[in-house]
Design a protein around this motif. Structure first.
Motif, PDB file in Angstrom:
ATOM      1  N   VAL A  25      -3.514   8.373  -1.506  1.00  0.00           N
ATOM      2  CA  VAL A  25      -2.469   9.035  -0.728  1.00  0.00           C
ATOM      3  C   VAL A  25      -3.122   9.897   0.347  1.00  0.00           C
ATOM      4  CG1 VAL A  25      -2.276  11.003  -2.333  1.00  0.00           C
ATOM      5  CG2 VAL A  25      -0.350  10.435  -0.844  1.00  0.00           C
ATOM      6  N   LEU A  26      -2.460   9.869   1.497  1.00  0.00           N
ATOM      7  CA  LEU A  26      -2.901  10.700   2.615  1.00  0.00           C
ATOM      8  C   LEU A  26      -2.096  11.996   2.553  1.00  0.00           C
ATOM      9  CD1 LEU A  26      -3.093   9.334   6.235  1.00  0.00           C
ATOM     10  CD2 LEU A  26      -2.004  11.503   5.773  1.00  0.00           C
ATOM     11  N   THR A  27      -2.737  13.128   2.695  1.00  0.00           N
ATOM     12  CA  THR A  27      -2.009  14.396   2.721  1.00  0.00           C
ATOM     13  C   THR A  27      -2.456  15.223   3.928  1.00  0.00           C
ATOM     14  OG1 THR A  27      -3.504  15.829   1.499  1.00  0.00           O
ATOM     15  CG2 THR A  27      -2.080  14.403   0.192  1.00  0.00           C
TER      16      THR A  27
ATOM     17  N   THR B 253       0.853  -1.194   0.000  1.00  0.00           N
ATOM     18  CA  THR B 253       0.000   0.000   0.000  1.00  0.00           C
ATOM     19  C   THR B 253       0.884   1.238   0.000  1.00  0.00           C
ATOM     20  OG1 THR B 253      -1.662  -1.253   1.212  1.00  0.00           O
ATOM     21  CG2 THR B 253      -1.987   1.122   1.114  1.00  0.00           C
ATOM     22  N   GLY B 254       1.465   1.493  -1.146  1.00  0.00           N
ATOM     23  CA  GLY B 254       2.297   2.688  -1.297  1.00  0.00           C
ATOM     24  C   GLY B 254       1.436   3.886  -1.648  1.00  0.00           C
ATOM     25  N   ALA B 255       2.055   5.057  -1.613  1.00  0.00           N
ATOM     26  CA  ALA B 255       1.330   6.275  -1.976  1.00  0.00           C
ATOM     27  C   ALA B 255       1.060   6.275  -3.480  1.00  0.00           C
ATOM     28  CB  ALA B 255       2.156   7.492  -1.573  1.00  0.00           C
ATOM     29  N   VAL B 256      -0.190   6.431  -3.859  1.00  0.00           N
ATOM     30  CA  VAL B 256      -0.581   6.512  -5.269  1.00  0.00           C
ATOM     31  C   VAL B 256      -1.146   7.897  -5.522  1.00  0.00           C
ATOM     32  CG1 VAL B 256      -2.105   5.584  -7.058  1.00  0.00           C
ATOM     33  CG2 VAL B 256      -1.034   4.035  -5.401  1.00  0.00           C
ATOM     34  N   ARG B 257      -0.561   8.598  -6.495  1.00  0.00           N
ATOM     35  CA  ARG B 257      -0.981   9.978  -6.766  1.00  0.00           C
ATOM     36  C   ARG B 257      -1.441  10.167  -8.210  1.00  0.00           C
ATOM     37  NH1 ARG B 257       3.866  10.099  -3.915  1.00  0.00           N
ATOM     38  NH2 ARG B 257       3.704  10.923  -1.793  1.00  0.00           N
ATOM     39  N   ASP B 258      -1.444   9.070  -8.965  1.00  0.00           N
ATOM     40  CA  ASP B 258      -1.790   9.155 -10.385  1.00  0.00           C
ATOM     41  C   ASP B 258      -2.892   8.139 -10.667  1.00  0.00           C
ATOM     42  OD1 ASP B 258      -1.700   9.882 -13.007  1.00  0.00           O
ATOM     43  OD2 ASP B 258       0.098   8.707 -13.503  1.00  0.00           O
TER      44      ASP B 258
ATOM     45  N   ARG C  65       7.854  -1.806  -5.352  1.00  0.00           N
ATOM     46  CA  ARG C  65       8.409  -2.202  -4.062  1.00  0.00           C
ATOM     47  C   ARG C  65       8.623  -0.963  -3.189  1.00  0.00           C
ATOM     48  NH1 ARG C  65      11.730  -6.691  -2.446  1.00  0.00           N
ATOM     49  NH2 ARG C  65      13.327  -5.931  -1.049  1.00  0.00           N
ATOM     50  N   LEU C  66       8.159  -1.026  -1.958  1.00  0.00           N
ATOM     51  CA  LEU C  66       8.277   0.127  -1.064  1.00  0.00           C
ATOM     52  C   LEU C  66       9.653   0.156  -0.407  1.00  0.00           C
ATOM     53  CD1 LEU C  66       4.780   0.065   0.689  1.00  0.00           C
ATOM     54  CD2 LEU C  66       5.459   1.151  -1.456  1.00  0.00           C
ATOM     55  N   LYS C  67      10.195   1.356  -0.263  1.00  0.00           N
ATOM     56  CA  LYS C  67      11.499   1.505   0.392  1.00  0.00           C
ATOM     57  C   LYS C  67      11.266   1.811   1.873  1.00  0.00           C
ATOM     58  CE  LYS C  67      13.940   3.462  -3.539  1.00  0.00           C
ATOM     59  NZ  LYS C  67      13.458   4.658  -4.174  1.00  0.00           N
ATOM     60  N   ARG C  68      11.666   0.897   2.735  1.00  0.00           N
ATOM     61  CA  ARG C  68      11.524   1.105   4.171  1.00  0.00           C
ATOM     62  C   ARG C  68      12.762   0.588   4.877  1.00  0.00           C
ATOM     63  NH1 ARG C  68       7.795   3.405   2.053  1.00  0.00           N
ATOM     64  NH2 ARG C  68       5.597   3.316   2.661  1.00  0.00           N
ATOM     65  N   ARG C  69      13.070   1.191   6.031  1.00  0.00           N
ATOM     66  CA  ARG C  69      14.211   0.729   6.809  1.00  0.00           C
ATOM     67  C   ARG C  69      13.923  -0.657   7.382  1.00  0.00           C
ATOM     68  NH1 ARG C  69      15.529   4.228  11.390  1.00  0.00           N
ATOM     69  NH2 ARG C  69      13.339   4.811  11.434  1.00  0.00           N
TER      70      ARG C  69
HETATM   71  C1  LIG Z   1       1.109  12.021   7.988  1.00  0.00           C
HETATM   72  C2  LIG Z   1       1.389  11.899   6.519  1.00  0.00           C
HETATM   73  C3  LIG Z   1       1.339  13.024   5.729  1.00  0.00           C
HETATM   74  C4  LIG Z   1       1.554  12.934   4.367  1.00  0.00           C
HETATM   75  N1  LIG Z   1       1.417  14.054   3.608  1.00  0.00           N
HETATM   76  C5  LIG Z   1       1.532  13.953   2.275  1.00  0.00           C
HETATM   77  C6  LIG Z   1       1.265  15.069   1.468  1.00  0.00           C
HETATM   78  O1  LIG Z   1       0.906  16.134   1.973  1.00  0.00           O
HETATM   79  N2  LIG Z   1       1.385  14.947   0.124  1.00  0.00           N
HETATM   80  C7  LIG Z   1       1.745  13.758  -0.443  1.00  0.00           C
HETATM   81  O2  LIG Z   1       1.832  13.692  -1.671  1.00  0.00           O
HETATM   82  N3  LIG Z   1       1.998  12.665   0.293  1.00  0.00           N
HETATM   83  C8  LIG Z   1       1.873  12.742   1.639  1.00  0.00           C
HETATM   84  N4  LIG Z   1       2.081  11.628   2.415  1.00  0.00           N
HETATM   85  C9  LIG Z   1       2.481  10.353   1.780  1.00  0.00           C
HETATM   86  C10 LIG Z   1       3.968  10.111   1.969  1.00  0.00           C
HETATM   87  O3  LIG Z   1       4.692  10.954   1.137  1.00  0.00           O
HETATM   88  C11 LIG Z   1       4.258   8.637   1.689  1.00  0.00           C
HETATM   89  O4  LIG Z   1       3.578   7.856   2.637  1.00  0.00           O
HETATM   90  C12 LIG Z   1       5.734   8.330   1.770  1.00  0.00           C
HETATM   91  O5  LIG Z   1       6.476   9.130   0.893  1.00  0.00           O
HETATM   92  C13 LIG Z   1       5.995   6.869   1.431  1.00  0.00           C
HETATM   93  O6  LIG Z   1       5.623   6.649   0.103  1.00  0.00           O
HETATM   94  P1  LIG Z   1       5.495   5.165  -0.455  1.00  0.00           P
HETATM   95  O7  LIG Z   1       4.504   4.443   0.422  1.00  0.00           O
HETATM   96  O8  LIG Z   1       4.977   5.303  -1.860  1.00  0.00           O
HETATM   97  O9  LIG Z   1       6.832   4.532  -0.378  1.00  0.00           O
HETATM   98  C14 LIG Z   1       1.869  11.692   3.771  1.00  0.00           C
HETATM   99  C15 LIG Z   1       1.937  10.552   4.576  1.00  0.00           C
HETATM  100  C16 LIG Z   1       1.670  10.653   5.926  1.00  0.00           C
HETATM  101  C17 LIG Z   1       1.700   9.394   6.771  1.00  0.00           C
END
Ligand SMILES: Cc1cc2nc3c(=O)[nH]c(=O)nc-3n(C[C@H](O)[C@H](O)[C@H](O)COP(=O)(O)O)c2cc1C
Length: 220
Positions: free
Chosen positions: A154-156, A4-9, A193-197
């Motif tokens: 994506v959460l913002t 469940t990575g961030a999807v913006r598109d 693939r998600l990048k995490r520590r």
């Molecule tokens: C509290 C929080 C705030 C975030 N705010 C934003 C945001 O404002 N805009 C955005 O594009 N992504 C936002 N994100 C998404 C993060 O950028 C994303 O979870 C992180 O870069 C990991 O991306 P990945 O899961 O694709 O690896 C937010 C995530 C969290 C948990």
């Protein structure tokens, strides 16, 4: 969790209301302090209202970009920014989600009733962190359920920075805060693939400066 990575598109395929209801129906099983469930959700549909919201948020994105370009953790409370935020706000930085907010399949605004938050660290000599713990599990559940429904999102949190401006647009009740906006839709690309520590990078034994916690077969 692993995919469940961030999807913006998102594709143009609409997301029907039944799917959104089903996602929220899953998300409501999130934990919250004292099980107070202070979340409120606005499904933001009206394109004009979406535009008003995005226009208020865009300058925050511009600020964010300026800080990240300096290698900073944006909006850090422990390290002041070296960026000129007043200047940065004026310089438009493209952001497809905000610039095209009218076309995002689902836009949710997650509010929270501050009166429902049990904030254990409210008197601490630092920023409070605990209150968010009663709302962000709910937000993440939305993303996890969306993934389960074949969607991405994506959460913002940009909206929180301009909450006073958004309050009259969204009719945010007194005593409530904006915790997040969540954008959802069918992803254009499959998750990568998600990048995490790794676990041993952030887990230690007995003390925060203790030895790394690793899987040791001899300890059973
Ligand atoms: C509290 C929080 C705030 C975030 N705010 C934003 C945001 O404002 N805009 C955005 O594009 N992504 C936002 N994100 C998404 C993060 O950028 C994303 O979870 C992180 O870069 C990991 O991306 P990945 O899961 O694709 O690896 C937010 C995530 C969290 C948990």
């Amino acid at each position: 969790m692993r995919t469940t990575g961030a999807v913006r598109d998102f594709t143009d395929v609409p997301v029907d209301d039944a799917t959104v209801v089903s996602i929220l129906d899953d998300a409501r099983f999130a934990p919250s302090g004292g099980n107070r469930q202070g979340w409120r959700v606005v499904v933001l549909r009206d394109p004009e209202r979406r535009r008003q919201v995005a226009d208020h948020i865009s300058p925050v994105w511009n600020e964010y970009v300026a800080q990240v370009r300096l290698g900073e953790t944006a909006y850090s409370t422990v390290r002041p920014t070296a960026a000129d935020l007043v200047e940065a706000r004026r310089q438009h930085r493209p952001n497809p989600l905000l610039d095209g907010i009218e076309r995002v399949p689902v836009v949710l605004v997650v509010g929270v009733d501050l009166g429902a938050l049990a904030v254990m660290d409210k008197d601490a000599d630092r920023i409070s962190i605990v209150g968010g713990g009663s709302i962000y599990p709910f937000c993440h559940n939305i993303l996890l359920s969306a993934r389960d429904h074949g969607l991405g999102g994506v959460l913002t949190t940009f909206a929180a920075r301009v909450e006073p401006d958004l309050k009259p647009i969204l009719h945010l009740p007194d005593g409530h805060a904006i915790a997040a906006m969540v954008f959802l839709g069918y992803p254009r690309q499959a998750p990568t693939r998600l990048k995490r520590r790794s676990v041993e990078e952030f887990t230690t034994v007995d003390r925060f400066d203790g030895p790394p916690f690793v899987d040791n077969p001899s300890t059973g």
